[in-house]
Write an enzyme that holds these catalytic residues in place. Sequence first.
Site, PDB file in Angstrom:
ATOM      1  N   ASP A   1      36.544 -37.408  26.682  1.00 48.97           N
ATOM      2  CA  ASP A   1      37.101 -36.518  27.596  1.00 48.97           C
ATOM      3  C   ASP A   1      36.270 -36.392  28.872  1.00 48.97           C
ATOM      4  O   ASP A   1      35.209 -36.806  28.914  1.00 48.97           O
ATOM      5  CB  ASP A   1      36.873 -35.124  26.942  1.00 48.97           C
ATOM      6  CG  ASP A   1      35.509 -34.767  26.435  1.00 48.97           C
ATOM      7  OD1 ASP A   1      34.798 -35.666  26.030  1.00 48.97           O
ATOM      8  OD2 ASP A   1      35.249 -33.646  26.597  1.00 48.97           O
TER       9      ASP A   1
ATOM     10  N   GLU B   1      34.427 -33.490  23.845  1.00 52.23           N
ATOM     11  CA  GLU B   1      33.035 -33.350  23.670  1.00 52.23           C
ATOM     12  C   GLU B   1      32.446 -32.318  24.251  1.00 52.23           C
ATOM     13  O   GLU B   1      31.607 -31.599  23.977  1.00 52.23           O
ATOM     14  CB  GLU B   1      32.234 -34.558  23.669  1.00 52.23           C
ATOM     15  CG  GLU B   1      30.936 -34.369  23.210  1.00 52.23           C
ATOM     16  CD  GLU B   1      29.769 -33.853  24.143  1.00 52.23           C
ATOM     17  OE1 GLU B   1      29.080 -32.952  23.833  1.00 52.23           O
ATOM     18  OE2 GLU B   1      30.085 -33.918  25.442  1.00 52.23           O
TER      19      GLU B   1
END
Length: 391
Positions: free
Chosen positions: A79, A137
Amino acid sequence: MEKYLDDAQALFEYTRDLRRDFHKHPEIGFKEIRTANIIAKELSNLGMEVTTGIGQTGVVALLEGKEPGPVVLLRFDMDALPIQEETGAEYASVIEGVMHACGHDGHVAIGLTVARLLNNYRSEFKGTVKLVFQPAEEGLGGAERMIADGILHSPPPDVALALHIWNDKPVGWIGIVPGPVMSAADTFYIRIIGKGGHGAAPNLCNDPVYAASQVISSLQSIVSRNVPPLKEAVVTVASIHGGEAFNVIPSEVELKGTIRTFETSIRDRVISRLEQIVVNVSHALECESKVEIKSMMPAVVNHPDITRRVQQVASRVLPSDQLDIHTITMGSEDMAYVLQQIPGCYFFIGSANKERNLDASHHHPKFDFDESILPKAAGLMVASALEFLGK
Ligand SMILES: [Zn+2]
Ligand SMILES: [Zn+2]
């Protein structure tokens, strides 16, 4: 052992081009659709069994060796962050307000390179590599979602490995540390409730702004007076809100902040002191208070034996790099949830290059790293995975 590094080096352009493509098209947590599609396509092209939609946008692939054997989970997060990029790089983000400012674009490119290399070596090992490309995350709970979707079962991993590109350290530095390496994170929310009124008549009010200022000062005593001097802890008040007008004492002030610790006993002590200080200081200044603590993340704890073996692998694969076996960080990471259940190792690859202006810190709008570390990271991950697979 250098074979792994040489083979990774031979794929440098593949890795770099992927990294730049992901960098240009960043996606924030649980929205990594384009990223996941590319990952799934690359892995399917290698003939792997690929499952998408794990933990919403995560991708899992299994790579079988020549015979059954140990299962090694390799995790790569994918991400980006809600940050407007300011690097000016030719591959800068084309998405307004979204940027790969933590290096997860590199992690995905490294992961796909690792997949290609291990696929080439599949006749050389026994066991299964479980490749996990994880969404979200950055504090959004991606690891928990993937665990809830079963990544630690069928087949259950014997060992779990993950890495982070690390711009706090220069190229040539590698951090592989046993025990706790990233701290547990807790968030606190404090409300101090007084009695508002005219700024010129404080005697008729119970001023929560003044009480908040005393609470903030007193919270500084936790680390300096309550935590043992040789132990690590952070208490940061990062947000304070109360009042609007210059002549009105508000009735309430809100504080928010974070607690970082490595050990449960220290964490418990910090939390209980924080609660005591907020309640009692507020009370002394004729205000009420409410404290809410939310556990964000446990500490990332590396298994000592597995970590020792990864250190040995690193000494063989990257002999000229500086191997740091001590440095830990107050950052937090949701790989912690995986390592709570599966013994493993989370390690760091120094990626800063000051001469080339590639040394901005993680989460900074100018964050960028030296891409020469991509093959090193891939080679080290491949060699580490093979260390725990059967021969
Ligand atoms: Zn980050
Ligand atoms: Zn990160």
